[in-house]
Design an enzyme around this catalytic site. Structure first.
Site, PDB file in Angstrom:
ATOM      1  N   PHE C  50       0.831  -1.074   0.006  1.00 58.68           N
ATOM      2  CA  PHE C  50      -0.002   0.006   0.121  1.00 58.68           C
ATOM      3  C   PHE C  50       0.943   1.253   0.002  1.00 58.68           C
ATOM      4  CE2 PHE C  50      -3.048  -3.163   1.674  1.00 58.68           C
ATOM      5  CZ  PHE C  50      -4.084  -2.737   1.005  1.00 58.68           C
ATOM      6  N   GLU C  51       0.400   2.199  -0.753  1.00 59.10           N
ATOM      7  CA  GLU C  51       1.286   3.547  -0.903  1.00 59.10           C
ATOM      8  C   GLU C  51       1.944   4.168   0.171  1.00 59.10           C
ATOM      9  OE1 GLU C  51      -1.251   6.100  -3.026  1.00 59.10           O
ATOM     10  OE2 GLU C  51      -0.314   7.655  -2.412  1.00 59.10           O
ATOM     11  N   ALA C  52       0.730   4.130   1.338  1.00 57.59           N
ATOM     12  CA  ALA C  52       1.385   5.146   2.679  1.00 57.59           C
ATOM     13  C   ALA C  52       2.145   4.425   3.348  1.00 57.59           C
ATOM     14  CB  ALA C  52      -0.084   5.144   3.236  1.00 57.59           C
TER      15      ALA C  52
ATOM     16  N   ASN D 139       1.728  12.398  -5.719  1.00 61.33           N
ATOM     17  CA  ASN D 139       1.996  12.095  -4.198  1.00 61.33           C
ATOM     18  C   ASN D 139       3.351  11.892  -4.036  1.00 61.33           C
ATOM     19  OD1 ASN D 139      -0.473  12.402  -3.123  1.00 61.33           O
ATOM     20  ND2 ASN D 139      -0.729  10.201  -2.806  1.00 61.33           N
TER      21      ASN D 139
END
Lengths: 255, 336, 255, 336
Positions: C50-52, D139
């Protein structure tokens, strides 16, 4: 007068230059002793950083290595070399202490080779983090013995930047603005750098030493600062703390 | 000032991110059991001619066992990342003896010395003899080279090296910031072929925990094409998953997991044991005498089958207990 | 024949494309459901990122946010966005799933604005991590509904790179070699990309759908792949696991 | 292909590393007591016209209390770093009402939406009205801009953005790698004037621990000129020093430490409480009706003196206990 040796004097002088609340990137040996002494005297809030990742430790004793467990004993953070060096590059670190086999009038340091690069007479360890610290920290300080072999007109190899070739040279090379060598503390005196010429000059002379002795032991022409004084000798308190608390086993002061 | 726009030092490895990506594409991401002996790990993952890097900081959290095994297996023509490598580099220099050449190229930021302990006579011989090709860097420049690799980039800019002979003898190049038009040193990405990192805990897949400072090992683990982990302890994957924010190195970076208790000896291992200054001094002393040095290497490296035997010869458990007391500040001494 | 809805079919098809032992960067919703389903069927060793910062979690349920606690529940590491994206940029991540308001024949995606940029009719959230994932991961997959408003000749805003303007364009722009869009999974069929032209083509058609229906719902000319087939319908096992274990509350499949 | 060499988007802040260094030179490094109220922290450290950034990930570990206080204090003409900012951005948009302008410039990577929950009508109004100047990014591009600042560099290269309108509408520039001669996007360093980060634990000096994923907060803390910490708990400096490898943010980055229990509510706080989906839905729904929205803002933000009162209005301790059970997987529900 109190008895003290040259190393003790150098450490005490170095220690006094570290302001309370400032940050200092140090190695082992004399710089670390100076920082510890400062914390135990006038600068309890001196913030020590070790290159390998130790941030503001409460040093239980002198570290043997810049990366040993002592360097992050009860630190506020045990981090990475990158994090430390980035803090330096970002401008968060005020002082650093370096040494070297050779130093020139502009405070450039050599810790790579003596003799020609391709066929050196001695190969030293190299820059380590010295080039980085001297590039990034605001003020570089040097603690070293003073002799004409070490204080040379031109370093055989410019490992670590001082003022390079003189005024404006650091900025032109891309190094951070307003950074550079600040003090050179030797067994003979304390040297600074002329704001105009960026050349080394004598700021204070140790008791029993003359300006002529300093010039004789310096391989380049050195001048006096505008206001030149005699170095304050170590106080009894400084010596007691240095000997009893900072370096009770004499790692540094009795070497 | 006549700044060179390019250092003249040799660039030993390819900084191409696309080349590295092609390698990483094929690298296994599976959580498979990677436990093996140091001997097998070095046999399988260290090839002659490889570019090698060593984790830790010279005498702190180093993978001594892997360094010994590389010497024992007589690997040849290795390239090496010399970023504050002290005792680890000193060990490898033992392979450059009697006409044999373990090391042939060195990226040098800090080598030859063991910090305040002094210079290594053998390392100096190797580095002054001309038999090893050298490229100059600083510690942080080497760290940035690894960071570039971690980011999958061919280079990164930095403000170190500038204006010095270190730059002139490096393989860095000058670049200009497209926004501020100021000068920066561009350093090429470094993707080591193989690295060895010693950690406190790893599961059998290679998910690792490091206690204390991480030095450059977060990045070294990710930048390396192949990675050998030696670990003080194997822990379960369950334990890793119970505290995912304690992990430093994820398994997909790792090729081999070797359980080596006291694996950083005679180096310091945070929270476990302090450095054995007595034994390190023996190394520095014995290197001065060629014959004594050969006998020393025979005794401690070539004549033993494994790192465990070496630790035994150095005093074994009893010595480790002394170093443990020192590490935990239960005894304050001059390290002897 | 088993009953299933279009979303269930899309998730099952997506799931089968994920090979065991591969890495996939996912968001919430259908992509996450597909990855979870793959893990519970043919790909137990599928490695989810996951990106985070969540790395290979054991998902207890569908996350609501790409950064919520579920995304690193019993993960092998809870790390940073930088660490995840760097792994992608380094070439360690095989697949990613994306969506968008518009997609063109080269797989370029728009999730920024519909209408002119300066005066949009709708402002969407923007790239988020989509541009990054599509730039860095080896193979981009898209799950989306199929209609001519969405499948357009030219996206109003090219948020996230597909093959850009065609063969060689990604490499010329500096994007990683050999990366790009791989499959587009819709409620009508599964599209791939022609190796020569890099244009979207139909690889398989869902049961009950015709090629003409796909062309009618596509705003650009679309061709058939050399070997075109009918999409395999979800198996009973797939549907059971999807409904009972992956998405028992119907967050995604009953939307 | 005719690649633009430079995005045409506006660059809101100065990427100069030397300018930033001049600021950092003066920033205090002392371990002084920085505990204060959120009100005082926002009064002292958030100025009209500042560039603001928010930690966490939209609805996860966000500093809700600081966002509310900024709206309550009617700060004006802020610039904002929109890297997966969802509920935090939605709160700030409440300051762009009735001709007032809290936000005037936004670096946009992910805004307007609340992920799968849908788009925020108010955020869309603000972002579509033309009253806010926008620059496009991804991002990771925003994360790299912060990383450049952390490293004290004016820019960093990356392989995202390339070839897209996101690049064309950004303030990035094309550069060529001096080694491989391949193209990269150079993104300018971003040094926010002030940031707010919510953490699990902090001592009174600002040494902070974050549990779970750190998202971009390791870097955001270091890149920011001023930093407001809200923390679930104040712990002693002694506790920090007992586990130095658990620290994420060192005190010298921090200007204010505010103890705010449940400070990420209605966002998720790992290990503490899950997001309040019911309340987040209320936000999204009420924004559709201008009058109801004004009343809502009056009730929850303008009409309360502090964040604690807001939490009380939302169900207080009882609601938090429910969200805690959900976080700890003791109850599985649709978040309501």
């Amino acid at each position: 007068m109190k008895e003290y040796n040259a190393m003790e004097l150098m450490i005490c002088v170095a220690s006094r230059l570290l302001e309370d609340g400032s940050t200092v990137g140090v190695g082992t040996g004399a710089p670390c002793a100076a920082a510890m002494l400062a914390q135990k005297t006038h600068a309890p809030d001196l913030f020590i950083l070790f290159e390998a990742g130790g941030l503001a430790p409460q040093l239980p004793m002198m570290p043997i290595s810049v990366g040993d467990s002592r360097t992050f004993h009860r630190a506020i953070m045990a981090t990475s070399m990158g994090d430390i060096m980035e803090a330096c590059q970002r401008g968060m670190v005020d002082y650093t202490f370096l040494g070297g086999a050779q130093i020139d009038a502009y405070g450039n340091l050599n810790s790579t080779v003596v003799g020609p690069y391709e066929k050196p007479s001695v190969r030293f360890p190299g820059s380590g983090g010295a080039n980085d610290f001297a590039s990034f920290c605001w003020r570089t300080m040097v603690i070293t013995n003073h002799d004409a072999k070490r204080f040379v007109e031109k370093v055989d190899f410019l490992t670590t930047p001082g003022y390079l070739t003189g005024p404006g040279a650091r900025e032109e090379a891309g190094l951070p603005r307003d950074s550079g060598p600040y003090r050179v503390i030797t067994d003979l005196g304390v040297m600074g750098f002329n704001t105009e010429t960026k050349r080394m000059q004598v700021e204070s002379i140790h008791p029993g030493v003359t300006f002529e002795m300093i010039q004789r032991n310096t391989g380049f022409e050195i001048r006096k600062a505008e206001h030149i004084g005699e170095t304050d000798v170590p106080s009894e308190m400084e010596l007691r703390i240095l000997r009893e608390e900072v370096d009770p086993l004499g790692y540094v002061i009795n070497r | 000032m006549n700044e060179p726009t390019s250092g003249t030092g040799p660039l030993f490895t390819n900084p191409s991110a696309d080349e590295a990506r092609a390698f990483y594409r094929e690298k296994s991401r599976r959580l498979t059991d990677k436990i093996m002996s140091v001997k097998d790990a070095v046999t399988r993952f260290v090839n002659d001619g490889d570019y090698l890097a060593s984790g830790g900081f010279g005498t702190n959290r180093i993978s001594t066992a892997v360094m010994h095994e590389i010497v024992r297996q007589k690997k040849r023509n290795l390239m090496f990342a010399g970023h504050t490598t002290t005792h680890d580099f000193q060990i490898l220099c033992a392979g450059n003896r009697n006409g044999e050449k373990l090391l042939s190229r060195v990226d040098s930021a800090y080598i030859v010395g063991l910090e305040a302990r002094g210079l290594s006579p053998q390392a100096r011989r190797v580095m002054q003899s001309g038999e090893v090709e050298i490229c100059e860097w600083s510690n942080y420049a080497m760290a940035v080279r690894l960071r570039a690799a971690v980011m999958g980039l061919p280079y990164l800019p930095t403000r170190c090296l500038l204006g010095t002979d270190t730059f002139a003898r490096s393989a860095a190049k000058m670049v200009e910031c497209p926004f501020t038009h100021t000068r920066l040193a561009a350093v090429p990405a470094l993707y080591p072929d193989v690295s060895a990192i010693h950690v406190h805990e790893s599961d059998r897949f290679g998910n690792c925990r490091i206690h204390g400072i991480t030095i450059a090992d977060f990045d070294l683990a990710r930048a390396s094409k192949r990675l050998i982990i030696t670990t003080e302890r194997i822990i379960s994957n369950d334990e890793i998953r119970n505290r995912p924010d304690a992990t430093t190195i994820p398994a997909y970076c790792v090729d081999a997991v070797c359980e080596v208790r006291y694996g950083s000896y005679p180096g310091n291992m945070p929270g476990e044991y302090f450095s054995d200054e007595r034994h390190l001094k023996e190394w520095l002393t014995v290197e001065r005498d060629e014959q004594a040095y050969d006998a020393f290497l025979q005794k401690y490296i070539h004549g033993v089958a494994s790192f465990e035997q070496y630790v035994e010869l150095c005093g074994g458990k009893k010595r480790i207990e002394e170093l443990r007391a020192e590490e935990l500040l239960e005894k304050r001494g001059k390290g002897a």
